[in-house]
Design an enzyme around this catalytic site. Structure first.
Site, short mmCIF file in Angstrom:
data_model
loop_
_atom_site.label_atom_id
_atom_site.label_comp_id
_atom_site.label_asym_id
_atom_site.label_seq_id
_atom_site.Cartn_x
_atom_site.Cartn_y
_atom_site.Cartn_z
N TYR A 1 -2.18 -20.64 -0.87
CA TYR A 1 -2.10 -20.96 0.57
C TYR A 1 -0.70 -20.87 1.15
O TYR A 1 -0.40 -21.52 2.15
CB TYR A 1 -2.72 -22.33 0.85
CG TYR A 1 -4.16 -22.43 0.40
CD1 TYR A 1 -5.15 -21.74 1.07
CD2 TYR A 1 -4.50 -23.18 -0.71
CE1 TYR A 1 -6.48 -21.81 0.65
CE2 TYR A 1 -5.83 -23.25 -1.13
CZ TYR A 1 -6.80 -22.56 -0.45
OH TYR A 1 -8.11 -22.63 -0.87
N ALA A 2 0.16 -20.07 0.56
CA ALA A 2 1.50 -19.84 1.11
C ALA A 2 1.40 -18.71 2.13
O ALA A 2 1.80 -17.57 1.88
CB ALA A 2 2.49 -19.52 0.00
N ASN A 3 0.80 -19.03 3.27
CA ASN A 3 0.55 -18.05 4.33
C ASN A 3 0.82 -18.72 5.67
O ASN A 3 0.48 -19.88 5.87
CB ASN A 3 -0.92 -17.61 4.31
CG ASN A 3 -1.39 -17.16 2.96
OD1 ASN A 3 -0.92 -16.16 2.43
ND2 ASN A 3 -2.30 -17.91 2.36
N HIS B 1 -8.83 -22.08 6.10
CA HIS B 1 -8.32 -20.84 5.53
C HIS B 1 -9.14 -19.62 5.99
O HIS B 1 -8.58 -18.56 6.28
CB HIS B 1 -8.30 -20.93 4.00
CG HIS B 1 -7.66 -19.75 3.33
ND1 HIS B 1 -6.36 -19.39 3.53
CD2 HIS B 1 -8.17 -18.84 2.46
CE1 HIS B 1 -6.08 -18.31 2.81
NE2 HIS B 1 -7.17 -17.96 2.15
N ASP C 1 1.08 -14.75 0.90
CA ASP C 1 1.26 -14.71 -0.55
C ASP C 1 0.61 -13.45 -1.11
O ASP C 1 -0.05 -12.69 -0.39
CB ASP C 1 0.72 -15.99 -1.20
CG ASP C 1 -0.76 -16.23 -0.95
OD1 ASP C 1 -1.55 -15.27 -0.86
OD2 ASP C 1 -1.14 -17.42 -0.85
N HIS D 1 7.11 -10.26 22.71
CA HIS D 1 6.61 -11.60 23.02
C HIS D 1 5.10 -11.66 22.83
O HIS D 1 4.37 -10.84 23.36
CB HIS D 1 6.99 -11.97 24.44
CG HIS D 1 6.62 -13.36 24.81
ND1 HIS D 1 6.23 -13.70 26.08
CD2 HIS D 1 6.59 -14.51 24.09
CE1 HIS D 1 5.97 -14.99 26.13
NE2 HIS D 1 6.18 -15.50 24.92
#
Length: 129
Positions: free
Chosen positions: A118-120, A96, A28, A20
């Site tokens: 920006y595929a994060n 970013h 990316d 947790h």
């Protein structure tokens, strides 16, 4: 041998160690990976595996209580934006550069082969009860 779920032994083992509040960066191929977190690099070729495939597989395995992405995704990557907003209605968006600094606190980094910008996303683990 497992017959379903995540078959990559390094990734399956790393996921089993999460608790947790731990954070997981799904990124990316171009995201700078900070020194410190455990890294499972799944990138094979540009686009393989995709951010969407990896994120969907992780969401099948994990309880997530929060997610953070770069606000630049909205203008640069409509597909990733739609995916993130569909999975995380309360998605937190930050610059970013801030996402990169936050990623240093991640317990695990899962690098995809995604070649769109920006595929994060930084996922915060929850509990199932």
């Amino acid at each position: 041998m497992r017959k379903s779920g995540i078959l990559n032994r390094h990734l399956a083992g790393a996921l089993a160690e999460l608790g947790h509040g731990h954070e997981v960066l799904v990124c990316d191929a171009g995201m700078p990976i900070p020194v410190g977190p455990r890294v499972v690099d799944l990138a094979f070729r540009a686009g393989v595996p995709s951010f969407a495939e990896v994120l969907d597989g992780l969401l099948d395995e994990l309880v997530i209580e929060g997610a953070t992405a770069a606000h630049e995704v909205r203008g640069a990557n409509p597909a990733a934006t739609a995916l993130l907003e569909a999975h995380f209605p309360a998605l937190e968006l930050v610059p970013h550069e801030k996402l990169k600094s936050l990623s240093a606190g991640a317990r695990l980094v899962v690098r995809t082969g995604e070649a769109r910008p920006y595929a994060n996303v930084l996922l915060r683990c929850g509990v199932f009860f």
